[in-house]
Design an enzyme around this catalytic site. Sequence first.
Site, PDB file in Angstrom:
ATOM      1  N   HIS A 192      -9.215  20.167 -29.464  1.00  0.00           N
ATOM      2  CA  HIS A 192      -8.554  19.645 -30.675  1.00  0.00           C
ATOM      3  C   HIS A 192      -9.274  20.246 -31.890  1.00  0.00           C
ATOM      4  CE1 HIS A 192      -6.829  16.481 -28.144  1.00  0.00           C
ATOM      5  NE2 HIS A 192      -7.986  15.912 -27.937  1.00  0.00           N
TER       6      HIS A 192
ATOM      7  N   GLY B 289      -8.041   5.650 -23.654  1.00  0.00           N
ATOM      8  CA  GLY B 289      -6.625   5.393 -23.393  1.00  0.00           C
ATOM      9  C   GLY B 289      -6.298   3.920 -23.335  1.00  0.00           C
TER      10      GLY B 289
ATOM     11  N   SER C 229     -11.594   7.282 -27.900  1.00  0.00           N
ATOM     12  CA  SER C 229     -11.111   8.550 -27.345  1.00  0.00           C
ATOM     13  C   SER C 229     -11.837   9.751 -27.958  1.00  0.00           C
ATOM     14  CB  SER C 229      -9.623   8.677 -27.629  1.00  0.00           C
ATOM     15  OG  SER C 229      -9.470   9.026 -28.984  1.00  0.00           O
ATOM     16  N   CYS C 230     -11.562  10.901 -27.434  1.00  0.00           N
ATOM     17  CA  CYS C 230     -12.264  12.123 -27.825  1.00  0.00           C
ATOM     18  C   CYS C 230     -12.104  12.411 -29.313  1.00  0.00           C
ATOM     19  CB  CYS C 230     -11.744  13.294 -27.021  1.00  0.00           C
ATOM     20  SG  CYS C 230      -9.964  13.332 -26.958  1.00  0.00           S
ATOM     21  N   ASN C 231     -10.867  12.271 -29.832  1.00  0.00           N
ATOM     22  CA  ASN C 231     -10.657  12.543 -31.263  1.00  0.00           C
ATOM     23  C   ASN C 231     -11.421  11.543 -32.114  1.00  0.00           C
ATOM     24  OD1 ASN C 231      -8.814  14.822 -31.561  1.00  0.00           O
ATOM     25  ND2 ASN C 231      -7.396  13.579 -30.382  1.00  0.00           N
TER      26      ASN C 231
ATOM     27  N   THR D  62     -10.785  14.244 -15.069  1.00  0.00           N
ATOM     28  CA  THR D  62     -11.408  15.042 -16.138  1.00  0.00           C
ATOM     29  C   THR D  62     -12.643  14.357 -16.692  1.00  0.00           C
ATOM     30  OG1 THR D  62      -9.266  15.994 -16.727  1.00  0.00           O
ATOM     31  CG2 THR D  62     -10.989  16.061 -18.416  1.00  0.00           C
ATOM     32  N   ILE D  63     -12.529  13.091 -17.035  1.00  0.00           N
ATOM     33  CA  ILE D  63     -13.650  12.367 -17.655  1.00  0.00           C
ATOM     34  C   ILE D  63     -14.597  11.828 -16.587  1.00  0.00           C
ATOM     35  CG2 ILE D  63     -14.281  10.416 -19.144  1.00  0.00           C
ATOM     36  CD1 ILE D  63     -12.822  12.764 -20.597  1.00  0.00           C
TER      37      ILE D  63
ATOM     38  N   HIS E  57      -5.400   7.102 -34.608  1.00  0.00           N
ATOM     39  CA  HIS E  57      -6.814   7.477 -34.762  1.00  0.00           C
ATOM     40  C   HIS E  57      -7.469   6.770 -35.960  1.00  0.00           C
ATOM     41  CE1 HIS E  57      -4.579  10.723 -32.752  1.00  0.00           C
ATOM     42  NE2 HIS E  57      -5.604  10.698 -31.943  1.00  0.00           N
ATOM     43  N   GLY E  58      -6.703   6.585 -37.046  1.00  0.00           N
ATOM     44  CA  GLY E  58      -7.270   5.900 -38.216  1.00  0.00           C
ATOM     45  C   GLY E  58      -7.712   4.488 -37.864  1.00  0.00           C
TER      46      GLY E  58
ATOM     47  N   ARG F  57      -4.603  19.185 -28.921  1.00  0.00           N
ATOM     48  CA  ARG F  57      -4.222  20.010 -27.767  1.00  0.00           C
ATOM     49  C   ARG F  57      -3.158  19.247 -26.994  1.00  0.00           C
ATOM     50  NH1 ARG F  57      -4.536  16.170 -24.880  1.00  0.00           N
ATOM     51  NH2 ARG F  57      -6.009  15.635 -23.241  1.00  0.00           N
TER      52      ARG F  57
HETATM   53  N1  LIG Z   1      -8.644  14.136 -20.725  1.00  0.00           N
HETATM   54  C1  LIG Z   1      -9.052  13.954 -21.940  1.00  0.00           C
HETATM   55  O1  LIG Z   1      -9.017  14.870 -22.736  1.00  0.00           O
HETATM   56  C2  LIG Z   1      -9.581  12.631 -22.379  1.00  0.00           C
HETATM   57  C3  LIG Z   1      -9.199  11.471 -21.736  1.00  0.00           C
HETATM   58  N2  LIG Z   1      -9.686  10.282 -22.184  1.00  0.00           N
HETATM   59  C4  LIG Z   1      -9.303   9.019 -21.536  1.00  0.00           C
HETATM   60  O2  LIG Z   1     -10.027   8.920 -20.293  1.00  0.00           O
HETATM   61  C5  LIG Z   1      -9.248   8.219 -19.332  1.00  0.00           C
HETATM   62  C6  LIG Z   1      -9.110   9.104 -18.125  1.00  0.00           C
HETATM   63  O3  LIG Z   1      -8.471  10.260 -18.545  1.00  0.00           O
HETATM   64  P1  LIG Z   1      -8.604  11.606 -17.689  1.00  0.00           P
HETATM   65  O4  LIG Z   1      -9.949  11.728 -17.077  1.00  0.00           O
HETATM   66  O5  LIG Z   1      -8.084  12.706 -18.539  1.00  0.00           O
HETATM   67  O6  LIG Z   1      -7.529  11.305 -16.545  1.00  0.00           O
HETATM   68  P2  LIG Z   1      -7.311  12.158 -15.222  1.00  0.00           P
HETATM   69  O7  LIG Z   1      -5.876  12.003 -14.877  1.00  0.00           O
HETATM   70  O8  LIG Z   1      -7.906  13.509 -15.355  1.00  0.00           O
HETATM   71  O9  LIG Z   1      -8.211  11.382 -14.161  1.00  0.00           O
HETATM   72  C7  LIG Z   1      -7.874  10.091 -13.738  1.00  0.00           C
HETATM   73  C8  LIG Z   1      -8.324   9.977 -12.287  1.00  0.00           C
HETATM   74  O10 LIG Z   1      -8.078   8.645 -11.844  1.00  0.00           O
HETATM   75  C9  LIG Z   1      -7.451   8.696 -10.562  1.00  0.00           C
HETATM   76  N3  LIG Z   1      -6.695   7.463 -10.433  1.00  0.00           N
HETATM   77  C10 LIG Z   1      -5.423   7.219 -10.774  1.00  0.00           C
HETATM   78  N4  LIG Z   1      -5.116   5.937 -10.505  1.00  0.00           N
HETATM   79  C11 LIG Z   1      -6.228   5.364  -9.994  1.00  0.00           C
HETATM   80  C12 LIG Z   1      -6.559   4.067  -9.522  1.00  0.00           C
HETATM   81  N5  LIG Z   1      -5.663   3.091  -9.519  1.00  0.00           N
HETATM   82  N6  LIG Z   1      -7.802   3.838  -9.069  1.00  0.00           N
HETATM   83  C13 LIG Z   1      -8.728   4.828  -9.077  1.00  0.00           C
HETATM   84  N7  LIG Z   1      -8.498   6.091  -9.516  1.00  0.00           N
HETATM   85  C14 LIG Z   1      -7.246   6.342  -9.953  1.00  0.00           C
HETATM   86  C15 LIG Z   1      -6.630   9.949 -10.587  1.00  0.00           C
HETATM   87  O11 LIG Z   1      -6.378  10.394  -9.275  1.00  0.00           O
HETATM   88  C16 LIG Z   1      -7.556  10.900 -11.354  1.00  0.00           C
HETATM   89  O12 LIG Z   1      -8.460  11.514 -10.467  1.00  0.00           O
HETATM   90  C17 LIG Z   1      -7.935   7.859 -20.047  1.00  0.00           C
HETATM   91  O13 LIG Z   1      -8.083   6.594 -20.628  1.00  0.00           O
HETATM   92  C18 LIG Z   1      -7.862   8.909 -21.165  1.00  0.00           C
HETATM   93  O14 LIG Z   1      -7.119   8.452 -22.272  1.00  0.00           O
HETATM   94  C19 LIG Z   1     -10.589  10.189 -23.211  1.00  0.00           C
HETATM   95  C20 LIG Z   1     -11.016  11.328 -23.839  1.00  0.00           C
HETATM   96  C21 LIG Z   1     -10.492  12.612 -23.509  1.00  0.00           C
HETATM   97  O1  LIG Z   2      -6.383  13.250 -27.312  1.00  0.00           O
HETATM   98  C1  LIG Z   2      -6.756  12.322 -26.682  1.00  0.00           C
HETATM   99  O2  LIG Z   2      -6.659  11.058 -27.028  1.00  0.00           O
HETATM  100  P1  LIG Z   2      -6.458  10.622 -28.574  1.00  0.00           P
HETATM  101  O3  LIG Z   2      -5.418  11.502 -29.190  1.00  0.00           O
HETATM  102  O4  LIG Z   2      -6.063   9.222 -28.406  1.00  0.00           O
HETATM  103  O5  LIG Z   2      -7.784  10.830 -29.228  1.00  0.00           O
HETATM  104  C2  LIG Z   2      -7.321  12.485 -25.351  1.00  0.00           C
HETATM  105  O6  LIG Z   2      -7.618  13.832 -25.177  1.00  0.00           O
HETATM  106  C3  LIG Z   2      -6.314  12.021 -24.318  1.00  0.00           C
HETATM  107  O7  LIG Z   2      -5.164  12.681 -24.638  1.00  0.00           O
HETATM  108  P2  LIG Z   2      -4.011  12.742 -23.522  1.00  0.00           P
HETATM  109  O8  LIG Z   2      -3.550  11.323 -23.381  1.00  0.00           O
HETATM  110  O9  LIG Z   2      -2.989  13.663 -24.134  1.00  0.00           O
HETATM  111  O10 LIG Z   2      -4.660  13.293 -22.289  1.00  0.00           O
END
Ligand SMILES: NC(=O)C1=CN([C@@H]2O[C@H](COP(=O)(O)OP(=O)(O)OC[C@H]3O[C@@H](n4cnc5c(N)ncnc54)[C@H](O)[C@@H]3O)[C@@H](O)[C@H]2O)C=CC1
Ligand SMILES: O=C(OP(=O)(O)O)[C@H](O)COP(=O)(O)O
Length: 337
Positions: free
Chosen positions: A218, A109, A138-140, A11-12, A192-193, A167
């Site tokens: 969110h 995360g 993080s996003c929030n 996603t990110i 978050h705080g 969400r």
């Molecule tokens: N999805 C969200 O709403 C948000 C996520 N984040 C943070 O961003 C980070 C990534 O989150 P997302 O993009 O949502 O996760 P995601 O699950 O959508 O993407 C993670 C990607 O990493 C890959 N992956 C898993 N293990 C791996 C490894 N060992 N080496 C390389 N790639 C690997 C997965 O196949 C996947 O494509 C986390 O720390 C999350 O907390 C931050 C803001 C918002």
């Molecule tokens: O809400 C989020 O992080 P946060 O609550 O730590 O700000 C991000 O969207 C990651 O949330 P998730 O760990 O439920 O994908």
Amino acid sequence: MIKVAINGYGTIGRRVADAVRAQKDMSVAGIVKRKPDYVAREASRNYRIFSSDKESLKAFSQSSIEAEGTMEELLDDVDIVVDATPEGQGEKNIQVYKTARKKAIFQGGESAALVEASFNAYGNFVDSWGKDYVRVVSCNTTAMARTVSACMEKFGVRKVEATIIRRATDPNDSKKGPINAIEPSLGFPSHHGPDLKTVLKIGEANTVAIKVPTTLMHVHVVNLTLEKSITQDDTLDLFKEYGRIITVSGKEGLISTAQLMDLGKEMGRKRGDLFEIPVWKESIFANNDNLRYIQAVHQESDVVPENVDAIRSMLQEKDKETSIEETDRAMEIRGKN
Ligand SMILES: NC(=O)C1=CN([C@@H]2O[C@H](COP(=O)(O)OP(=O)(O)OC[C@H]3O[C@@H](n4cnc5c(N)ncnc54)[C@H](O)[C@@H]3O)[C@@H](O)[C@H]2O)C=CC1
Ligand SMILES: O=C(OP(=O)(O)O)[C@H](O)COP(=O)(O)O
């Protein structure tokens, strides 16, 4: 030209790759994928693909999608890596980056303890200047840091109180599935705080988070106690100064997160992303030193421009104002509105 690796193309990661590719002073040297899936196939049209390990390299070799090597081989060829692997994986990956002597950016995360600084472009751009290991909050927290730091600059902020309506998961994430429950974060404050205080110098930041059955965005109910008195017009004028904040109106039909996500599509954004933090005009209530407002957060994309600015801060490439202006122009974030 800054060469960037994206480790974790979900996603990110995929959004950060596109944002980096849009910049004039940086390029994506390669992305790291684990599986030769549809996402890898689409990514291969724009990016060199590397595998996360030897096992996944074998999976790629048995597919029609080429992976040029492993993540370690990609690291030889870059200035910095953006780690966007799942929560907690970054903590395992950091040693690989340290061994390769490469700077790395992590996402929200990961814990603040993992890195030298937490990052928010408006809040504390300079704190990551020249640093090797940084996380974008993080996003929030990113969303709160944007509007709270805007208020700090002109009105001073004594106390932050916020209710975060979270969400449950992202739209494309069927693993966690829809939930038919409302799940409050137990314990006070929610993380978050304290997280907000890793990027803003504020006294009190009291937050509660409540997870609800939606995937779109969110929503935050924010209540600030300021150092100075403020009016609704002051607040509207203030937010206009910050391109990553947009004020929106229910009177124009933007009455919920559904229409806000449609706005991202109407703006012509790839994936319908809304990088900006929308604040509902009708929700702004100012009473002397008390300011309340409601904002929404497109969790899949608001952290994306932050990653680009963190790259420039860590590589000492451009100052805060220049970086934000260049990032926003390249990503068609409309700027002061
Ligand atoms: N999805 C969200 O709403 C948000 C996520 N984040 C943070 O961003 C980070 C990534 O989150 P997302 O993009 O949502 O996760 P995601 O699950 O959508 O993407 C993670 C990607 O990493 C890959 N992956 C898993 N293990 C791996 C490894 N060992 N080496 C390389 N790639 C690997 C997965 O196949 C996947 O494509 C986390 O720390 C999350 O907390 C931050 C803001 C918002
Ligand atoms: O809400 C989020 O992080 P946060 O609550 O730590 O700000 C991000 O969207 C990651 O949330 P998730 O760990 O439920 O994908």
